[in-house]
Each structure stands twice: as C-alpha cells, then as structure tokens.
Design an enzyme around this catalytic site. Structure first.
Site, PDB file in Angstrom:
ATOM      1  CB  CYS A 111      -0.945   0.003   1.190  1.00 12.70           C
ATOM      2  SG  CYS A 111      -2.044  -1.420   1.208  1.00 12.70           S
ATOM      3  CG  HIS A 249      -3.029   3.602   2.316  1.00 17.09           C
ATOM      4  ND1 HIS A 249      -3.591   3.188   1.127  1.00 17.09           N
ATOM      5  CD2 HIS A 249      -2.991   2.506   3.124  1.00 17.09           C
ATOM      6  CE1 HIS A 249      -3.869   1.903   1.218  1.00 17.09           C
ATOM      7  NE2 HIS A 249      -3.521   1.465   2.410  1.00 17.09           N
ATOM      8  CG  ASN A 279      -6.429  -0.742   1.579  1.00 16.53           C
ATOM      9  OD1 ASN A 279      -5.803  -0.334   0.603  1.00 16.53           O
ATOM     10  ND2 ASN A 279      -5.827  -1.192   2.666  1.00 16.53           N
TER      11      ASN A 279
HETATM   12  N1  COA Z   1     -17.978  -8.190  10.421  1.00  9.12           N
HETATM   13  C1  COA Z   1     -18.417  -8.417  11.682  1.00  9.12           C
HETATM   14  N2  COA Z   1     -17.589  -8.711  12.699  1.00  9.12           N
HETATM   15  C2  COA Z   1     -16.282  -8.773  12.430  1.00  9.12           C
HETATM   16  C3  COA Z   1     -15.765  -8.559  11.144  1.00  9.12           C
HETATM   17  C4  COA Z   1     -16.673  -8.261  10.120  1.00  9.12           C
HETATM   18  N3  COA Z   1     -16.293  -8.038   8.850  1.00  9.12           N
HETATM   19  N4  COA Z   1     -14.432  -8.701  11.181  1.00  9.12           N
HETATM   20  C5  COA Z   1     -14.111  -8.988  12.466  1.00  9.12           C
HETATM   21  N5  COA Z   1     -15.226  -9.046  13.219  1.00  9.12           N
HETATM   22  C6  COA Z   1     -15.340  -9.334  14.648  1.00  9.12           C
HETATM   23  C7  COA Z   1     -14.194 -10.207  15.147  1.00  9.12           C
HETATM   24  O1  COA Z   1     -14.484 -11.567  14.883  1.00  9.12           O
HETATM   25  C8  COA Z   1     -14.200  -9.880  16.611  1.00  9.12           C
HETATM   26  O2  COA Z   1     -15.226 -10.599  17.227  1.00  9.12           O
HETATM   27  P1  COA Z   1     -15.028 -11.255  18.702  1.00  9.12           P
HETATM   28  O3  COA Z   1     -14.759 -10.081  19.598  1.00  9.12           O
HETATM   29  O4  COA Z   1     -16.322 -11.929  18.933  1.00  9.12           O
HETATM   30  O5  COA Z   1     -13.855 -12.155  18.557  1.00  9.12           O
HETATM   31  C9  COA Z   1     -14.577  -8.408  16.646  1.00  9.12           C
HETATM   32  O6  COA Z   1     -15.194  -8.131  15.388  1.00  9.12           O
HETATM   33  C10 COA Z   1     -13.395  -7.476  16.860  1.00  9.12           C
HETATM   34  O7  COA Z   1     -12.360  -7.856  15.985  1.00  9.12           O
HETATM   35  P2  COA Z   1     -11.022  -7.029  15.910  1.00  9.12           P
HETATM   36  O8  COA Z   1     -10.149  -7.639  14.855  1.00  9.12           O
HETATM   37  O9  COA Z   1     -10.445  -6.830  17.275  1.00  9.12           O
HETATM   38  O10 COA Z   1     -11.601  -5.627  15.394  1.00  9.12           O
HETATM   39  P3  COA Z   1     -10.886  -4.250  15.224  1.00  9.12           P
HETATM   40  O11 COA Z   1     -11.625  -3.229  15.957  1.00  9.12           O
HETATM   41  O12 COA Z   1      -9.411  -4.354  15.413  1.00  9.12           O
HETATM   42  O13 COA Z   1     -11.137  -3.963  13.681  1.00  9.12           O
HETATM   43  C11 COA Z   1      -9.975  -4.048  11.592  1.00  9.12           C
HETATM   44  C12 COA Z   1     -10.629  -4.852  12.706  1.00  9.12           C
HETATM   45  C13 COA Z   1      -9.443  -5.039  10.583  1.00  9.12           C
HETATM   46  C14 COA Z   1     -11.028  -3.171  10.939  1.00  9.12           C
HETATM   47  C15 COA Z   1      -8.844  -3.182  12.198  1.00  9.12           C
HETATM   48  O14 COA Z   1      -8.030  -3.947  13.035  1.00  9.12           O
HETATM   49  C16 COA Z   1      -8.017  -2.549  11.138  1.00  9.12           C
HETATM   50  O15 COA Z   1      -8.488  -1.752  10.357  1.00  9.12           O
HETATM   51  N6  COA Z   1      -6.702  -2.852  11.111  1.00  9.12           N
HETATM   52  C17 COA Z   1      -5.829  -2.322  10.123  1.00  9.12           C
HETATM   53  C18 COA Z   1      -6.027  -3.109   8.865  1.00  9.12           C
HETATM   54  C19 COA Z   1      -5.490  -2.414   7.675  1.00  9.12           C
HETATM   55  O16 COA Z   1      -5.602  -1.243   7.533  1.00  9.12           O
HETATM   56  N7  COA Z   1      -4.935  -3.207   6.774  1.00  9.12           N
HETATM   57  C20 COA Z   1      -4.484  -2.748   5.531  1.00  9.12           C
HETATM   58  C21 COA Z   1      -3.101  -2.277   5.650  1.00  9.12           C
HETATM   59  S1  COA Z   1      -2.637  -1.407   4.215  1.00  9.12           S
END
Ligand code: COA
Length: 359
Positions: A111, A249, A279
């Site tokens: 990215c 980004h 993204n």
């Molecule tokens: N829909 C519903 N629930 C979801 C889900 C979805 N698409 N994806 C994850 N969950 C659930 C998980 O299973 C978890 O459930 P649990 O508590 O029962 O286990 C809960 O939501 C929280 O998950 P978590 O991974 O801790 O959420 P988060 O607040 O960290 O958000 C992201 C997840 C991926 C949105 C976040 O971590 C993020 O944006 N990270 C950076 C990713 C990124 O930018 N990547 C690209 C890099 S260029």
C-alpha cells in the site's frame, strides 16, 4: 535545482460495485460493523486486468498533462497484484499505451507503493536521466480475497490512479520524503504461499489469500504513518499550519483520523474517499489526489502531505507543493469495456477457490 512536479492526473474505477449490503448477503457481517470500524461503505470489483485499469488511468493522466504516450520515458507501476509476475504489469501498460519510448517497471511496496514510486520517479527527473515519468498505482485485490475470512475480505477493492511527473525550475514539486520498512513485522500482513516460498501442490487455499493481524497492523499504522507525516513536514521546512491538505492512504478512517490529529489538521484539510472504494492499496493515493482536484480541494501552490503504510510492513510519506494549474489540459475518452457479469458473478471464482458455502 530542477525538481519534479505533477502535471497530469487520472483515475480508473471499474463500474461493478460491491456494497456492505452485498457482503451481508453471503457473509456473517453487517454494514454497521464495517462502517463503524473502517468507514467503508462499498468497493469496486474489476472485470478487467490490473494493467487495463492502469492503462485507462494513464491515458487520463497524460491527457490532463497535454502529453501523448510517446512523450513518456519511464513508467512505474506500483502494484502487488500484477496480471502476471513475468512480464510485469508495467510491460503490459507500456504496450497497451503504445509508449514506445518508455522503460517500464513494477514496484511492490504494497500500500506504500505509490509514494515509493513517486519518490523514485521524482529522483530520476532530479537526477536528469528522465523527463516525463508516468507513476501509476493499480490493483486488482479482489483476486486475493478469501471471503470466508470476514476480518480482511471486507476491506479491499480494485482500482487505479496515475500521475505524470515533469521537470520544473519553479517552487513546486517534491519537497521532502521518507521511505520506511519494518520487515520484522512482515507476517502481520501477507499472502504467505504466493511466491517461491509456497508449495505449488500442497498449499491450502488459505495460504494464497491475504492474511492479516488487523489490530497489530492498526497499532503500527498509527505510529508509522503519523510519525512519518510529522517528520516530512519538518524536513520540508514548512509549519504545520502551512499544510493545505493531507491525502492519506485509505485503509481505515480511524487510522486517517489519528494521522490528522498528529498533524493537528482539521477534518476539512484531510481528504477521505474510503467510503466509496475501500482499500485499493497502491491506488488509493492517486485516486484520492484526482478526486481532490476534481472537487476543487487543491489550490494553486498548495502544500500536500501524502502518507501511507502497508504490507512489509512498509510506510512512506512525502510533501509536495502543487503548481499553478489545477485544471486538466485535456481529457481522454478511453474507458472500461462494459462488464459482462454481475458483481457477484465476478466473485464466483473466489467463492469456488476458497470454499465459501452459500448461506
Ligand atoms: N464483520 C463483523 N464482525 C467482524 C468482522 C466483520 N467483517 N471482522 C471482524 N469481526 C469481529 C471479530 O471476529 C471480533 O469478534 P469477537 O470479539 O467476537 O472475537 C470483533 O469483530 C473485533 O475484531 P477485531 O479484529 O479486534 O476488530 P478491530 O476493531 O481491530 O477492527 C480491523 C478490525 C481489521 C477493521 C482493524 O483492526 C483494522 O483496520 N486494522 C488495520 C487493517 C489495515 O488497515 N490493513 C491494511 C493495511 S494497508
């Protein structure tokens, strides 16, 4: 000293839309969860290859610069989803454009790839070896999407954006940059089995989809992207108040908000279109820049901060001062061919490969 300025810009967004509601129809997720955690409402799914999107964006950027394909002497395609590994996506773009005088190369910094490529291209111009460099970010990320993994597959989309760099002796151009890498954290965002490390026969489908430790990437992204943004502003020798717009980004609205807070920027000076496209990796910044120009958000002489992070884990940031012209010199009528399948039909190969059971 001769600097490099952006003189043309363009974007190419495939017409097929995959909304959060569409995802709800085949996956245990909700529009509410995706919107509140990421800011994403919908993303595009491409029915053509990465190099096709890149070529459309390139035609539009060249028209905006008032140039023809034969004027270009270097093409850099930032991508981690090329049509093939050999040849590069850039080779296809060079042929499809008919840019017969151009060298062409892919650059993979995930990215962060567009900013890496912008800096490389600008330094080729500053060094005097090249005069007109086409820098493209293009991705067909849906190819890698494992829709049995709701934590990653809701985040990404397809698209392309392009800019033209040309020499300038004026005040505009690239003022500062920082390119970084935290290779020790590479496993937190990767496609583990795609490449020579993979086992062509034994690898499970899960090894060739995107694997991500979301919370870990989130934590590091806030630190890397925010820190680099502050440092490039300091390196450019301008005050924080002199930053006209942050074009970050587009990975997560909350990460963008955190970066803006580090720069003490109010929301009206931050460009955001993550809701529309998700993204698109290396393509987010040139798409966002093009839309910022279309919306009149870039004034002549504006100080723009670009900032990104991604797989690697890589990061990159730059300050670029815009020139006087904020309108394109021309437009191109090159466009996508009509899509011959629905969005869900375009995703069927993913469902089949990764084994998504119908709900
Ligand atoms: N829909 C519903 N629930 C979801 C889900 C979805 N698409 N994806 C994850 N969950 C659930 C998980 O299973 C978890 O459930 P649990 O508590 O029962 O286990 C809960 O939501 C929280 O998950 P978590 O991974 O801790 O959420 P988060 O607040 O960290 O958000 C992201 C997840 C991926 C949105 C976040 O971590 C993020 O944006 N990270 C950076 C990713 C990124 O930018 N990547 C690209 C890099 S260029």
């Amino acid at each position: 000293m001769t600097n490099a300025a952006i003189t043309g810009w363009g974007k190419a967004l495939p017409p097929s839309v995959l909304s959060n509601e569409d995802l709800e129809s085949f996956m245990d997720t909700s529009d509410e969860w995706i919107t509140s955690r990421t800011g994403i409402k919908e993303r595009r799914i491409s029915h053509v290859e990465t190099s096709d999107m890149a070529t459309i964006a390139a035609h539009r950027a060249l028209a905006a610069a008032g140039l023809e394909p034969h004027d270009v002497d270097l093409i850099i395609v930032a991508t981690c989803s090329p049509d093939t590994l050999i040849p590069s996506a850039a080779a296809y773009v060079q042929a499809k454009l008919g840019a017969k005088n151009a060298g062409a190369v892919d650059l993979n910094a995930a990215c962060s790839g567009f900013i890496y490529s912008l800096v490389f291209g600008a330094n080729m111009i500053r060094g005097g070896t090249h005069k007109r460099v086409l820098v493209i970010g293009a991705e067909k990320l849906h190819y890698y999407m494992d829709f049995t993994d709701r934590t990653t597959s809701v985040l990404f989309g397809d698209g392309a954006g392009a800019v033209v760099l040309e020499p300038t002796d004026g005040d505009e151009g690239l003022l500062s940059s920082e390119l970084g890498m935290d290779g020790d954290a590479s496993e937190s965002l990767c496609i583990p089995g795609y490449g020579t490390r993979g086992d062509r026969v034994a690898d499970a489908p899960s090894e060739v989809g995107v694997r991500m430790d979301g919370p870990e990437v989130f934590r590091r992204a806030v630190t890397m992207m925010g820190g680099a943004s502050v440092r490039v502003v300091e390196k450019a020798g301008i005050a924080f108040e002199a930053v006209d717009i942050l074009i970050p980004h587009q990975a997560n609205q909350r990460i963008i908000d955190a970066t803006a807070r580090k720069l003490k920027l109010p929301s009206e000076r931050v460009f955001m279109n993550i809701g529309d496209y998700g993204n698109t990796s290396a393509a987010t910044i040139p798409i966002a820049l093009t839309e910022a120009l279309e919306q009149g958000r870039i004034r002549p002489g504006a100080n723009i901060v670009f900032a990104a992070f991604g797989g690697g884990l890589s990061w990159a940031a730059a300050v670029l001062r815009w020139g006087q012209r904020t309108e394109p010199l021309g437009t191109s009528d090159v466009d996508f061919p009509p899509a011959d399948r629905t969005t869900l039909e375009l995703l069927q190969p993913n469902f089949d490969f990764f084994g998504l059971e119908p709900q």
